[in-house]
Design a protein around this motif. Structure first.
Motif, PDB file in Angstrom:
ATOM      1  N   ASP A 638       0.873  -0.987  -0.227  1.00 23.22           N
ATOM      2  CA  ASP A 638       0.597   0.180  -0.420  1.00 23.22           C
ATOM      3  C   ASP A 638       0.506   1.014  -0.199  1.00 23.22           C
ATOM      4  O   ASP A 638       1.039   1.897   0.667  1.00 23.22           O
ATOM      5  CB  ASP A 638      -0.885   0.319   0.887  1.00 23.22           C
ATOM      6  CG  ASP A 638      -2.319   1.084   0.762  1.00 23.22           C
ATOM      7  OD1 ASP A 638      -2.714   1.022  -0.235  1.00 23.22           O
ATOM      8  OD2 ASP A 638      -2.708   1.262   1.525  1.00 23.22           O
ATOM      9  N   LYS A 640       2.200   4.513  -1.136  1.00 19.10           N
ATOM     10  CA  LYS A 640       0.997   5.722  -1.902  1.00 19.10           C
ATOM     11  C   LYS A 640       1.478   7.371  -1.266  1.00 19.10           C
ATOM     12  O   LYS A 640       2.457   6.840   0.632  1.00 19.10           O
ATOM     13  CB  LYS A 640       0.214   5.632  -1.754  1.00 19.10           C
ATOM     14  CG  LYS A 640      -0.744   5.499  -0.358  1.00 19.10           C
ATOM     15  CD  LYS A 640      -2.273   5.077  -0.499  1.00 19.10           C
ATOM     16  CE  LYS A 640      -2.523   4.919   1.004  1.00 19.10           C
ATOM     17  NZ  LYS A 640      -4.472   4.345   0.630  1.00 19.10           N
ATOM     18  N   GLY A 678      -4.827  -2.922  -2.065  1.00 18.33           N
ATOM     19  CA  GLY A 678      -3.565  -1.849  -1.974  1.00 18.33           C
ATOM     20  C   GLY A 678      -5.081  -0.386  -2.619  1.00 18.33           C
ATOM     21  O   GLY A 678      -6.024  -1.057  -1.390  1.00 18.33           O
ATOM     22  N   TYR A 682      -2.847   3.215  -7.579  1.00 16.55           N
ATOM     23  CA  TYR A 682      -1.567   2.742  -7.052  1.00 16.55           C
ATOM     24  C   TYR A 682      -1.312   1.678  -7.303  1.00 16.55           C
ATOM     25  O   TYR A 682       0.050   1.018  -7.220  1.00 16.55           O
ATOM     26  CB  TYR A 682      -0.986   3.467  -5.624  1.00 16.55           C
ATOM     27  CG  TYR A 682      -1.664   4.792  -5.175  1.00 16.55           C
ATOM     28  CD1 TYR A 682      -0.139   5.347  -5.027  1.00 16.55           C
ATOM     29  CD2 TYR A 682      -2.107   5.080  -4.839  1.00 16.55           C
ATOM     30  CE1 TYR A 682       0.154   6.350  -4.789  1.00 16.55           C
ATOM     31  CE2 TYR A 682      -1.693   6.787  -4.587  1.00 16.55           C
ATOM     32  CZ  TYR A 682      -1.414   7.337  -4.592  1.00 16.55           C
ATOM     33  OH  TYR A 682      -0.988   8.414  -4.098  1.00 16.55           O
ATOM     34  N   ASP A 684      -0.323  -1.896  -8.837  1.00 16.34           N
ATOM     35  CA  ASP A 684       0.398  -2.664  -9.711  1.00 16.34           C
ATOM     36  C   ASP A 684      -0.703  -2.904 -10.872  1.00 16.34           C
ATOM     37  O   ASP A 684      -1.454  -4.600 -10.102  1.00 16.34           O
ATOM     38  CB  ASP A 684       0.997  -3.525  -9.493  1.00 16.34           C
ATOM     39  CG  ASP A 684       2.263  -4.142 -10.120  1.00 16.34           C
ATOM     40  OD1 ASP A 684       1.524  -3.645 -11.679  1.00 16.34           O
ATOM     41  OD2 ASP A 684       2.750  -5.281  -9.986  1.00 16.34           O
ATOM     42  N   SER A 701       4.143   0.624  -7.549  1.00 18.00           N
ATOM     43  CA  SER A 701       3.525   2.203  -6.543  1.00 18.00           C
ATOM     44  C   SER A 701       4.302   3.108  -6.669  1.00 18.00           C
ATOM     45  O   SER A 701       3.733   4.778  -5.993  1.00 18.00           O
ATOM     46  CB  SER A 701       2.865   1.408  -5.126  1.00 18.00           C
ATOM     47  OG  SER A 701       1.620   0.364  -5.502  1.00 18.00           O
TER      48      SER A 701
END
Length: 855
Positions: A638, A640, A678, A682, A684, A701
Motif C-alpha cells: 500500500d 502511496k 491496495g 497505485y 500494480d 506503486s
C-alpha cells in the motif's frame, strides 16, 4: 364441404390476432423497448397458454431437432407457481432445440421445476446445457441446487438467465446432455428475448465510461464474444419489480434487503413529480423508472454512519470475472451541488472509487447514471461472498451513502464456460420405513441410538474442553513469562518486549476521551489522534473501527510486522491497545504529516525540488530495507503519498503496514499468490490481473508516488479530460512526445536542472513498466535518485540553465534532446518512446551508476 382452403388462412388470421393480443397485453407495462425476437416456450406442453406476468407460452415441438429421443411428461407434484411448470421435456439422451433468430445479443432464460416426473425420479436429474459455443451448465444437479435454494416463495423452482450474442445467419442451438447413462436431462421452459446491442456489452465506437477493474483505472471491455450469466438484479427497497413492469425485456428486479449485511439502513421511494432525464449513455430502456426512484441509504445519524458501512454480501462462484453495474439517480432536494454527498465504494474489500458523487456525475436532479466495475474472484473449492460496501467520505457535507440498484454478471472464462459447481448435499439423516408394524420399534431403536450418541459426544466434549482449557492456561503462563501478552477476545499473543501494551484508560487520557479537537487524520480505517503519553511525549494514536474482521486482521498484521522492524525511514510502532472492542495503534508522532499534504490540495507551503528529492530517497531506502533488510522479504502492498510521513526534520518514513505480506520464502518461489489489496491509482496492474504478488508491485506503486512528486497532482483526476485522468498514462504519453516538462508542478518552475528532470522521469517510468520483472529493484532506485540529487546540486552550483515550464531541454528539439542525452550518458530514451512494448531498457537507465565515467 371442403375446409382445406379456409383452414390455412383462418389459422394465419388467428395467429396474427394472437400476436397482436400478445403485444397489447405486454404494452400494459408501459413498454419502452420492443424486442425483435421473443420466444416463450413451455417444454413438454401440448397447448399454448398465457400467464399473468404477460408471457404467452407456446408448445416446444416445432423447435425440437427431428432426431430427438425425448419425452414429454407432467409433473407428479403440481407446482403452485404460475409458469411452464406443469410439463417437462426429459431424456436419458441428448436433445436439442433450434431457434431462428436475428443477429445481436439475446437473453436466454431457462426454467426448471425440480420434482419427480413419470419414470424420472427427482434425484437422478444431472446434465449439462450448451448454447451455441458456450457451456451454461455442467453436470448440473437440479435437486441439489433446489434444496440449497433458500427462497420459500418458489419451492423447487430454479431460474437461470444468460446473455449471448449471435452473429449473422446463425440459428441458436440449445442442447441438453445427461451426465451419465443413469441420469437424465430435463427442461420446463425456455425464453429468448432480444436486447439493445450495448445494454450490457461495451460499444466499441462510443464508450465514454467503460467498466474498470476494481482498484485500478484499467478499462475492461465487455466484448460480445463473451457470454454473461445474471447472478443478481436487485433494486433498493422491499418491493420486487415483476417482469411485466420491466421496460420490455421481461427482467425481474428483486429486492436488495435480504442481501444486506448491515442493520441500520433505510430505503426511500421518491414518488414526486420530478421527471427522469435519460441520456444517450443511459437510455430510458436501461431500467424501469421505479428503479431510479427507490434509494437505499444509511440514514441521518452522521456519527453512526461514519463508524459503519452499508454492506451487501452476495454468493458467487469462484474462479470467474464479474461485472457489477451500480445504478444511481439523485432525487434528494437537499443536495443542490457536487460535494454535498460523497462516499467511498468498496468491492471485495478493494477501493472502487473514493469519489462517488452522483450530483457531480450528472450535474442535475433526476438524471440516471450507471457505474460499472469488474472484479476477479480467486479460485476456491466452494462459493464465496462477493461484498459491496459503501462508506461516507469524511469531507462530505451529508455523511451518508446511497444507491438505487445493483446488477452482477458472471463473465464466461477462456473456455466459453459459465458453469459453476453443485452445492454440497444437505447433511440430513435418512430413515427407511419397511412397514407400519416395524415403525414403532425402529423409532425406539433410533431414539436410543441417538440418545447414546449424544451423551457420548457430550462426555467427550467435556473431557476435551477440560484438557484444552488447562493447556491454554499453561500456554498463557508460559507466554507471559517469555515477554508476550495475550490479547483479549481470543486473539493470539503478541510480543511486549518490542512494543508496549496500553490500557484503554491510558489511551482515553492521552486523547482527552477521543476529543475531536485531537483528530489529525481521517481515513477508511478510522481516525488518527495526536495524544500525549508519559505526561509529555507526543504520539499518533490510530483508532480502528471496532467490530471489523478485516480491521482486526490488519491490526494484528501491523503489530506483528512493525514490532520487529526498526529503521530510520520506517515509522516506529510504540505500542497497541486491544480492550473493550477497541483496536488502537500508537506510533511516533510525525510533525509534518503526510507527503501528500505538502504536494497539492493543501494550505501548507509546497516543497522545493531539493526537498522532494531527499524525501523520495528516504522513502526508497525504507522500502529497500523492507525488501532486503529484514529476516524475510516484506512487501508493503500500500505504498502511496499518504503513507509516507515526514518528521520535524523532513525525514521520510514509510507507514501503515496493515496490508503488508511476507514475500517469497525460498529461491524457488517467484511470487506470493494472494487476494489483491491496495489503493486505487497505485495498484500494480500485473498484480491485479494475475494475483501474483512480488516486491516489484511496491516498485510500481512507488513509481506513481514519484510522478505525484514531480507533477503535484493526484494519481487519478476525474474532473479533467479523459486522456489526463490517469497520471501514469498521461505522464507516459507526454514522455513519449518528449514534453514531460509540460506536466511538471508549476510550483517547481525554475528549480529543476534539465538532466535531472530527464533522469528522474526515466527512473519513474521504469518503475511503471507493465512487466514487473523489467522494473528496477528499490536498491537500484535509491542509487539513481541519489545520482539525480547529485546532478541537481552540481548544476545548481554551476549556475546551469534550469527547466522552465513546458520546456524539457532549453534550446534543443525533442530529437536533439534524446540523442544528446543518449550520447552523453549512455541512456537511449527513444527506446521508451518508440518500442511497441513501451518499456525502458534498464541496463541503459542505470548505466551511469554502473559506469560513472559515462558523463
Amino acid at each position: 364441404m371442403d375446409t382445406t382452403c379456409t383452414g390455412t388462412p383462418l389459422r394465419t388470421i388467428l395467429l396474427l390476432l394472437f400476436q397482436i393480443w400478445c403485444f397489447s397485453f405486454i404494452s400494459m407495462a408501459d413498454v419502452i423497448y420492443r424486442p425483435t425476437d421473443l420466444f416463450s416456450v413451455s417444454c413438454g406442453s401440448s397447448t399454448n397458454f398465457s400467464t399473468l406476468d404477460t408471457r404467452n407460452w407456446t408448445t416446444d415441438i416445432h423447435f425440437l431437432s427431428p432426431t430427438h429421443l425425448s419425452v414429454a411428461a407432467p409433473s407428479l407434484t403440481p407446482s403452485t407457481i404460475q409458469g411452464p411448470y406443469t410439463h417437462a421435456r426429459l431424456s436419458h439422451s441428448p436433445f436439442t432445440y433450434s431457434f431462428p433468430l436475428t443477429p445481436g445479443p439475446k437473453f436466454i432464460r431457462l426454467f426448471f421445476y425440480s420434482t419427480s416426473y413419470q419414470n424420472f425420479p427427482r434425484s437422478q436429474a444431472s446434465f449439462s446445457v450448451q448454447a451455441g459455443p458456450y457451456t451454461l451448465l455442467q453436470h448440473f444437479n437440479s435437486s441439489l441446487n433446489a434444496d440449497a435454494d433458500d427462497d420459500p416463495s418458489h419451492p423447487d423452482i430454479l431460474f437461470r438467465e444468460y446473455c449471448i450474442n449471435l452473429q449473422d445467419g446463425e440459428n441458436l442451438n440449445i442442447t441438453f446432455i445427461p451426465t451419465t447413462t443413469d441420469s437424465y436431462a430435463f427442461i420446463n421452459g425456455i425464453e429468448i428475448v432480444s436486447m439493445p446491442p450495448y445494454l450490457y456489452y461495451t460499444d466499441p465506437g462510443h464508450s465514454p465510461e467503460q467498466p474498470q477493474y476494481v482498484a485500478t483505472m484499467t478499462p475492461y471491455v465487455v466484448e460480445n464474444k463473451f457470454a454473461l450469466e445474471t447472478m443478481y438484479r436487485l433494486k433498493a427497497g422491499d418491493h420486487t419489480i415483476p417482469s411485466s413492469e420491466d421496460t420490455g425485456m421481461l427482467r425481474t428486479w428483486d429486492t436488495d434487503s435480504k442481501y444486506l449485511d448491515t442493520q441500520s439502513e433505510e430505503s426511500i421511494e421518491f414518488t414526486g413529480t420530478t421527471n427522469l432525464s435519460f441520456t444517450k449513455n443511459i437510455p430510458n430502456y436501461t431500467a424501469p423508472d421505479q428503479v431510479f426512484r427507490s434509494v437505499r441509504n444509511m440514514g441521518r445519524n452522521a456519527s453512526f454512519n461514519m463508524r459503519n458501512n452499508i454492506t451487501w454480501q452476495l454468493a458467487v462462484d469462484s474462479g470467474f470475472t464479474y461485472l457489477l453495474r451500480l445504478y444511481f439517480c439523485e432525487l434528494n432536494p437537499r443536495i443542490e451541488e457536487a460535494g454535498v454527498l460523497r462516499f467511498f465504494i468498496f468491492i471485495q474489500d478493494q477501493l472502487a472509487t473514493d469519489w462517488a458523487d452522483v450530483f457531480m456525475w450528472t450535474n442535475h436532479w433526476g438524471v440516471p447514471v450507471v457505474r460499472e466495475y469488474v472484479v476477479i474472484i480467486s479460485e476456491s473449492p466452494k462459493k464465496v461472498n462477493l461484498s459491496l460496501k459503501m462508506h461516507p467520505h469524511p469531507k462530505s457535507i451529508i455523511q451518508d451513502a446511497q444507491i438505487n440498484a445493483i446488477e452482477i454478471f458472471k463473465i464466461s472464462n477462456y473456455k466459453g464456460s459459465l458453469a459453476g459447481p453443485n452445492p454440497d448435499p444437505p447433511q440430513t439423516a435418512v430413515v427407511s420405513h419397511q412397514g407400519s408394524n416395524k415403525k414403532n420399534g425402529a423409532t425406539k431403536k433410533i431414539l436410543a441410538a441417538v440418545t447414546g450418541t449424544v451423551f457420548g459426544v457430550l462426555l467427550l466434549s467435556f473431557i476435551v474442553a477440560f484438557f484444552f482449557v488447562k493447556r491454554k492456561k499453561n500456554i498463557t503462563v508460559e507466554s507471559t513469562k517469555e515477554g508476550t501478552s495475550p490479547l483479549r477476545d481470543g486473539s493470539p499473543s503478541l510480543p511486549t518486549n518490542l512494543c508496549r501494551h496500553f490500557s484503554i484508560s491510558e489511551i482515553i487520557a492521552a486523547t482527552n476521551n477521543f476529543d475531536e479537537l485531537f483528530i489529525v487524520g481521517v481515513g477508511g480505517f478510522g481516525n488518527v489522534y495526536k495524544g500525549y503519553i508519559d505526561d509529555s511525549t507526543p504520539v499518533a494514536i490510530k483508532r480502528l473501527k471496532p467490530g471489523s474482521q478485516q480491521g482486526l486482521d490488519e491490526f494484528m498484521n501491523e503489530i506483528e510486522m512493525l514490532s520487529q522492524l526498526r529503521h530510520l525511514h520506517l515509522v516506529s510502532l510504540i505500542g497497541y491497545c486491544y480492550e473493550s472492542n477497541e483496536m488502537i495503534l500508537v506510533y511516533d508522532f510525525m510533525d509534518r504529516g503526510a507527503l501528500r499534504d505538502h504536494l497539492y490540495d493543501t494550505d501548507n507551503p509546497l516543497l522545493s525540488w531539493k526537498q522532494r528529492l531527499q524525501i523520495c530517497i528516504g522513502a526508497a531506502r525504507g522500502l529497500h530495507y523492507l525488501h532486503t533488510g529484514a529476516n524475510q522479504m516484506i512487501i508493503h502492498r500500500d505504498v502511496k503519498s499518504t503513507n509516507i510521513l515526514l518528521d520535524e526534520k523532513w525525514v521520510a518514513k514509510v507507514s501503515d503496514f496493515g496490508l503488508s505480506r511476507i514475500g517469497p520464502t525460498s529461491s524457488s518461489m517467484t511470487h506470493v499468490s494472494t487476494q489483491v489489496k491496495g489503493s486505487v491509482g497505485y495498484l500494480d496492474p500485473e498484480y491485479y490481473k494475475r494475483q501474483r504478488l512480488t516486491e516489484k508491485s511496491d516498485v510500481y506503486s512507488y513509481g506513481v508516488v514519484l510522478l505525484e512528486v514531480l507533477c503535484g497532482r493526484q494519481p487519478l483526476l476525474r474532473t479533467v479530460e479523459k486522456q489526463q485522468v490517469s497520471l501514469v498514462d498521461w505522464a507516459k504519453h507526454r514522455y513519449q512526445k518528449g514534453s514531460l516538462g509540460e506536466i511538471v508542478d508549476p510550483a517547481l518552475k525554475g528549480q529543476i536542472a534539465p538532466h535531472c528532470l530527464r533522469k528522474f522521469g526515466e527512473v519513474a517510468l521504469s518503475c511503471l513498466l507493465e512487466d514487473g520483472t523489467q522494473r528496477p529493484s528499490m536498491n537500484d532506485v535509491v542509487g539513481v535518485l541519489e545520482f539525480v540529487l547529485q546532478l541537481q546540486l552540481q548544476d545548481s552550483a554551476h549556475g546551469d540553465v534550469v527547466w522552465e515550464s513546458g520546456v524539457d531541454y532549453e534550446g534543443s528539439t525533442t530529437d536533439d534532446m534524446f540523442s544528446s542525452h543518449s550520447n552523453s550518458s549512455g541512456l537511449n530514451c527513444t527506446s521508451y518512446r518508440n518500442k511497441e512494448s513501451d518499456r525502458l531498457i534498464l541496463d541503459n537507465v542505470f548505466s551511469e551508476l554502473k559506469d560513472p565515467k559515462g558523463r
